[in-house]
Design an enzyme around this catalytic site. Structure first.
Site, mmCIF file in Angstrom:
data_model
loop_
_atom_site.group_PDB
_atom_site.id
_atom_site.type_symbol
_atom_site.label_atom_id
_atom_site.label_comp_id
_atom_site.label_asym_id
_atom_site.label_seq_id
_atom_site.Cartn_x
_atom_site.Cartn_y
_atom_site.Cartn_z
ATOM 1 N N ASN A 84 0.570 -1.732 0.089
ATOM 2 C CA ASN A 84 -0.023 -0.634 -0.154
ATOM 3 C C ASN A 84 1.045 1.387 -0.161
ATOM 4 O OD1 ASN A 84 -2.065 1.650 0.164
ATOM 5 N ND2 ASN A 84 -3.061 -0.193 1.542
ATOM 6 N N HIS A 114 23.356 1.581 12.187
ATOM 7 C CA HIS A 114 24.221 2.992 12.265
ATOM 8 C C HIS A 114 25.219 2.716 13.720
ATOM 9 C CE1 HIS A 114 22.988 5.346 9.456
ATOM 10 N NE2 HIS A 114 22.071 5.507 9.475
ATOM 11 N N GLY A 141 -0.579 -1.378 8.853
ATOM 12 C CA GLY A 141 -0.447 -0.034 8.016
ATOM 13 C C GLY A 141 0.744 0.288 9.789
ATOM 14 N N ALA A 159 -1.125 -3.590 13.058
ATOM 15 C CA ALA A 159 -0.615 -2.258 13.176
ATOM 16 C C ALA A 159 0.027 -1.311 14.174
ATOM 17 C CB ALA A 159 -1.833 -1.929 12.470
ATOM 18 N N LYS A 179 5.135 -8.356 20.273
ATOM 19 C CA LYS A 179 5.581 -9.982 20.125
ATOM 20 C C LYS A 179 4.211 -10.533 19.782
ATOM 21 C CE LYS A 179 7.786 -7.440 24.504
ATOM 22 N NZ LYS A 179 7.460 -7.114 25.363
#
Length: 185
Positions: A84, A114, A141, A159, A179
């Site tokens: 999406n 990093h 999402g 989400a 989890k």
């Protein structure tokens, strides 16, 4: 002696601002720009761009704009793959998706790392670890998947999750950090 690109692809410490890697990123950004600029009706043209950009993708791939990646050549997508809107893939290491993977809007896949050491970070050193997503996976999402994570087959990631560790097959997992909340789905 290895180039910085060879180091990156080998999972070693590397410097990302070499001309070779900058050129590779510019090419990928341009292809993303072209892809995102095309109307949805230009299906064949969009798929041709993805075939130039990705290491591998099948014909039945759909990615809604806007889509962004660093290199593209480290991304592989299986059959019946859907993303999406507003996906970002920092593919300094391979990102591999199985078949029938569905990704919700505003998701990020970040292979880049990093250093936690400020002196190394100031030198611009990076590392990257692969991300692997199995078959029959639905990612909701606003999910973030971090470097080095493997997600097994038949998984649902809820989400808003931040996936920092591997997720085994056949589970529903969500949260920050992500989890397992249900097994044997």
């Amino acid at each position: 002696m290895k180039t910085e690109k060879e180091k990156m692809l080998a999972g070693e410490k590397y410097l990302p601002d070499t001309e070779e890697l900058l050129t590779d990123r510019r090419k990928a950004k341009y292809l993303c720009y072209e892809y995102n600029s095309l109307p949805n009706s230009k299906v064949a043209e969009r798929k041709n761009i993805l075939k130039k950009l990705f290491k591998h993708c099948e014909e039945d791939i759909t990615i809604e704009p806007n889509f962004f990646c660093d290199y593209g050549y480290n991304i592989s997508a299986g059959k019946n793959f859907y993303i999406n809107h507003n996906c970002v893939m920092l593919d300094c290491a391979p990102i591999t998706f199985g078949d029938r993977v569905f990704i919700g809007p505003n998701c990020g896949f970040y292979t880049a790392n990093h250093p936690t050491n400020a002196q190394e970070r100031a030198q611009g050193i990076e590392t990257a670890n692969p991300i692997t997503v199995g078959n029959d996976v639905w990612i909701g999402g606003n999910v973030t998947i971090l470097s080095g994570v493997t997600i097994g087959d038949n998984v649902v990631i809820g989400a808003g999750s931040v996936v920092t560790k591997d997720i085994p097959p056949n589970v529903v997992a969500f949260g920050n950090p992500c989890k397992i909340h249900k097994t044997n789905i």
